[in-house]
Design a protein around this motif. Structure first.
Motif, mmCIF file in Angstrom:
data_model
loop_
_atom_site.group_PDB
_atom_site.id
_atom_site.type_symbol
_atom_site.label_atom_id
_atom_site.label_comp_id
_atom_site.label_asym_id
_atom_site.label_seq_id
_atom_site.Cartn_x
_atom_site.Cartn_y
_atom_site.Cartn_z
ATOM 1 N N ASP A 119 0.840 -1.200 0.000
ATOM 2 C CA ASP A 119 0.000 0.000 0.000
ATOM 3 C C ASP A 119 0.887 1.267 0.000
ATOM 4 O O ASP A 119 0.718 2.176 -0.805
ATOM 5 C CB ASP A 119 -0.905 -0.041 1.237
ATOM 6 N N ARG A 120 1.874 1.259 0.903
ATOM 7 C CA ARG A 120 2.771 2.419 1.032
ATOM 8 C C ARG A 120 3.530 2.660 -0.278
ATOM 9 O O ARG A 120 3.724 3.800 -0.698
ATOM 10 C CB ARG A 120 3.739 2.127 2.183
ATOM 11 N N TYR A 121 3.954 1.589 -0.935
ATOM 12 C CA TYR A 121 4.768 1.728 -2.146
ATOM 13 C C TYR A 121 3.961 2.123 -3.386
ATOM 14 O O TYR A 121 4.524 2.332 -4.448
ATOM 15 C CB TYR A 121 5.503 0.418 -2.431
ATOM 16 N N THR A 122 2.654 2.168 -3.264
ATOM 17 C CA THR A 122 1.875 2.537 -4.451
ATOM 18 C C THR A 122 1.123 3.856 -4.251
ATOM 19 O O THR A 122 0.064 4.077 -4.821
ATOM 20 C CB THR A 122 0.907 1.401 -4.880
ATOM 21 N N HIS A 123 1.720 4.732 -3.415
ATOM 22 C CA HIS A 123 1.294 6.133 -3.416
ATOM 23 C C HIS A 123 2.291 6.834 -4.318
ATOM 24 O O HIS A 123 3.442 7.045 -3.940
ATOM 25 C CB HIS A 123 1.313 6.709 -1.995
ATOM 26 N N PHE A 124 1.870 7.139 -5.540
ATOM 27 C CA PHE A 124 2.803 7.666 -6.540
ATOM 28 C C PHE A 124 2.952 9.186 -6.422
ATOM 29 O O PHE A 124 2.073 9.853 -5.873
ATOM 30 C CB PHE A 124 2.311 7.303 -7.944
ATOM 31 N N ALA A 125 4.051 9.701 -6.983
ATOM 32 C CA ALA A 125 4.284 11.155 -6.976
ATOM 33 C C ALA A 125 3.243 11.840 -7.867
ATOM 34 O O ALA A 125 2.507 11.177 -8.616
ATOM 35 C CB ALA A 125 5.700 11.445 -7.467
ATOM 36 N N SER A 126 3.228 13.181 -7.831
ATOM 37 C CA SER A 126 2.089 13.931 -8.396
ATOM 38 C C SER A 126 1.878 13.744 -9.909
ATOM 39 O O SER A 126 0.785 13.979 -10.398
ATOM 40 C CB SER A 126 2.238 15.415 -8.072
ATOM 41 N N GLY A 127 2.882 13.297 -10.650
ATOM 42 C CA GLY A 127 2.685 13.121 -12.097
ATOM 43 C C GLY A 127 1.797 11.947 -12.461
ATOM 44 O O GLY A 127 1.402 11.801 -13.628
ATOM 45 N N CYS A 128 1.464 11.131 -11.499
ATOM 46 C CA CYS A 128 0.689 9.914 -11.818
ATOM 47 C C CYS A 128 -0.812 10.222 -11.845
ATOM 48 O O CYS A 128 -1.386 10.619 -10.825
ATOM 49 C CB CYS A 128 0.980 8.825 -10.784
ATOM 50 N N PRO A 129 -1.478 10.026 -12.983
ATOM 51 C CA PRO A 129 -2.931 10.271 -13.038
ATOM 52 C C PRO A 129 -3.682 9.381 -12.051
ATOM 53 O O PRO A 129 -3.308 8.217 -11.853
ATOM 54 C CB PRO A 129 -3.306 9.890 -14.475
ATOM 55 N N ALA A 130 -4.726 9.939 -11.448
ATOM 56 C CA ALA A 130 -5.488 9.198 -10.423
ATOM 57 C C ALA A 130 -6.005 7.859 -10.971
ATOM 58 O O ALA A 130 -5.995 6.840 -10.293
ATOM 59 C CB ALA A 130 -6.654 10.056 -9.947
ATOM 60 N N SER A 177 -5.899 1.969 -10.995
ATOM 61 C CA SER A 177 -5.804 0.706 -11.738
ATOM 62 C C SER A 177 -4.687 -0.177 -11.169
ATOM 63 O O SER A 177 -4.853 -1.389 -10.994
ATOM 64 C CB SER A 177 -5.564 1.049 -13.220
ATOM 65 N N VAL A 178 -3.543 0.435 -10.838
ATOM 66 C CA VAL A 178 -2.423 -0.315 -10.231
ATOM 67 C C VAL A 178 -2.859 -0.917 -8.899
ATOM 68 O O VAL A 178 -2.690 -2.106 -8.631
ATOM 69 C CB VAL A 178 -1.203 0.624 -9.990
ATOM 70 N N ARG A 179 -3.453 -0.081 -8.061
ATOM 71 C CA ARG A 179 -3.800 -0.518 -6.701
ATOM 72 C C ARG A 179 -4.960 -1.514 -6.714
ATOM 73 O O ARG A 179 -5.025 -2.410 -5.871
ATOM 74 C CB ARG A 179 -4.116 0.715 -5.829
ATOM 75 N N TYR A 180 -5.834 -1.389 -7.687
ATOM 76 C CA TYR A 180 -6.952 -2.334 -7.819
ATOM 77 C C TYR A 180 -6.418 -3.769 -7.921
ATOM 78 O O TYR A 180 -6.898 -4.677 -7.249
ATOM 79 C CB TYR A 180 -7.753 -1.988 -9.072
ATOM 80 N N SER A 181 -5.405 -3.969 -8.757
ATOM 81 C CA SER A 181 -4.884 -5.340 -8.939
ATOM 82 C C SER A 181 -3.881 -5.713 -7.851
ATOM 83 O O SER A 181 -3.914 -6.827 -7.327
ATOM 84 C CB SER A 181 -4.208 -5.478 -10.305
ATOM 85 N N LEU A 182 -3.001 -4.783 -7.509
ATOM 86 C CA LEU A 182 -1.944 -5.139 -6.553
ATOM 87 C C LEU A 182 -2.507 -5.417 -5.165
ATOM 88 O O LEU A 182 -2.044 -6.334 -4.473
ATOM 89 C CB LEU A 182 -0.890 -4.027 -6.484
ATOM 90 N N LEU A 201 3.874 -1.101 -12.571
ATOM 91 C CA LEU A 201 4.301 -2.050 -11.534
ATOM 92 C C LEU A 201 5.697 -2.584 -11.821
ATOM 93 O O LEU A 201 6.535 -2.706 -10.918
ATOM 94 C CB LEU A 201 3.300 -3.213 -11.448
ATOM 95 N N LEU A 202 5.940 -2.891 -13.092
ATOM 96 C CA LEU A 202 7.253 -3.449 -13.457
ATOM 97 C C LEU A 202 8.365 -2.437 -13.155
ATOM 98 O O LEU A 202 9.394 -2.781 -12.571
ATOM 99 C CB LEU A 202 7.245 -3.827 -14.946
ATOM 100 N N THR A 203 8.133 -1.187 -13.523
ATOM 101 C CA THR A 203 9.176 -0.186 -13.324
ATOM 102 C C THR A 203 9.313 0.193 -11.843
ATOM 103 O O THR A 203 10.416 0.398 -11.349
ATOM 104 C CB THR A 203 8.900 1.068 -14.178
ATOM 105 N N ARG A 204 8.182 0.243 -11.136
ATOM 106 C CA ARG A 204 8.225 0.573 -9.706
ATOM 107 C C ARG A 204 9.062 -0.464 -8.946
ATOM 108 O O ARG A 204 9.788 -0.125 -8.008
ATOM 109 C CB ARG A 204 6.800 0.609 -9.152
#
Ligand code: GRG
Length: 310
Positions: free
Chosen positions: A25-36, A41-46, A123-126
């Motif tokens: 959960d903590r690792y998928t709070h992205f910086a401001s450039g990431c569209p909501a 979509s990332v967090r839905y699956s992860l 996810l792959l790049t993160r």
């Protein structure tokens, strides 16, 4: 014996899973450039209810080699992210075309194909970002990145998936010509699974060992355990597709047969496949013996892998 081991797996997993969930959960709070929408979509699956087998393997391997959970957690999350990316992409219409995963509609069914592809890419790049930044010392981070890249690349995960796709087409053509021998088919099947499933399992164990500064001999034992575990997992997965229940599995079952896919029960029969999986688990656990009691959770995980219903 197996029941005791299963109980001890449930206990170890119930302590570790909440820590894994919190870190993902903590690792998928992205910086401001990431569209909501992309973050959603990332967090839905992860953050969907996966079994977290691979991060558990990382953490348990680290513990088996005398390491700590906190040092191993970034790599545990990275491995789960790569696994999750591969599931999102595998479910796409161009690949396996599935509409149910982890008990929920697949990513592209909810967010559309383009966003599902991009969620996988994120996810792959993160995963590599986290390992490079958060694993210490830097030489260990570099070794972990190299192992992850190898396991998820063209000669392993991606290559296995490509061969599976090529094979499905080839299999359909070949079935109208001279049929391949059962030995050839079995070895082709094992080669695909070594890359599609096995490589990430081995990377999980290696990364756990690396973050614990394990000795080469300890890593070798983990790898020998992992080879057998990976195959046992895949046989169990094929058996679940034949005998499992869609509600418990959280994904469509019976689809291998529908597609005429090469599987272990298809080649060896159900009973022989189940025997083989149990034998592989016993062998896997023997490999752990020199690591002593700290490897107990990994032994219990091996039993869980063939007894699970999802
Ligand atoms: C798209 C590059 C790319 C690769 C896809 C993961 C994969 C390769 C295909 C998925 C299909 C499949 C049956 C793979 C082998 C077994 C497997 C990885 C099953 C899913 O893993 P689990 O059971 O799933 O650990 P959860 O959801 O619990 O994490």
């Amino acid at each position: 014996m197996a029941t005791t081991l299963l109980r001890s797996f449930e206990q170890a997993a119930s302590e570790l899973r909440p820590q894994i969930e919190e870190a993902l959960d903590r690792y998928t709070h992205f910086a401001s450039g990431c569209p909501a929408q992309l973050a959603e979509s990332v967090r839905y699956s992860l953050l969907a209810p996966g079994k977290r087998l691979r991060p558990l393997m990382v953490l348990m391997a680290a513990e088996a080699c005398g390491g700590s959970i906190s040092n191993a957690m970034p790599t545990a999350c990275a491995v789960e992210m790569i696994h999750c990316y591969s599931l999102i992409h595998d479910d796409l219409p161009a690949m396996d075309d599935d509409d149910l995963r982890r008990g929920r509609p697949t990513n592209h069914k909810v967010f559309g194909e383009a966003m599902a592809i991009l969620a996988g890419d994120s996810l792959l790049t993160r995963a590599f970002e986290i390992v490079a930044r958060d694993v210490q010392p830097p030489q260990v981070a570099a070794a972990c990145c190299a192992a992850l890249g190898e396991a998820s690349g063209a000669s392993a995960l991606v290559g296995g998936q490509a061969d599976d796709i090529i094979g499905e087409k080839g299999h359909a053509q070949a079935s109208s010509q001279q049929p391949a021998s059962p030995e050839k088919l079995l070895s082709a099947l094992e080669s695909i699974h070594d890359r599609k499933t096995g490589a990430i399992f081995l990377a999980a164990l290696r990364l756990g060992g690396l973050t614990a500064a394990a000795r080469p001999r300890q890593i070798d034992l983990l790898i020998e355990y992992g080879r057998r575990l990976g195959l046992a997992f895949q046989i169990a997965d094929d058996l679940l597709d034949v005998q499992g229940n869609e509600e418990a599995a959280g994904k469509r079952v019976g689809k291998d047969a529908d597609r005429g896919k090469l599987t272990f029960p298809g080649l060896l029969g159900i009973d022989e496949s189940a025997r083989r999986a149990r034998r592989l688990v016993a062998e896997a656990c023997e490999m752990l013996a020199p690591l002593g009691p700290p490897a107990g959770p990994l032994a219990s995980l091996a039993h869980y892998v063939v007894e699970r219903d999802r």
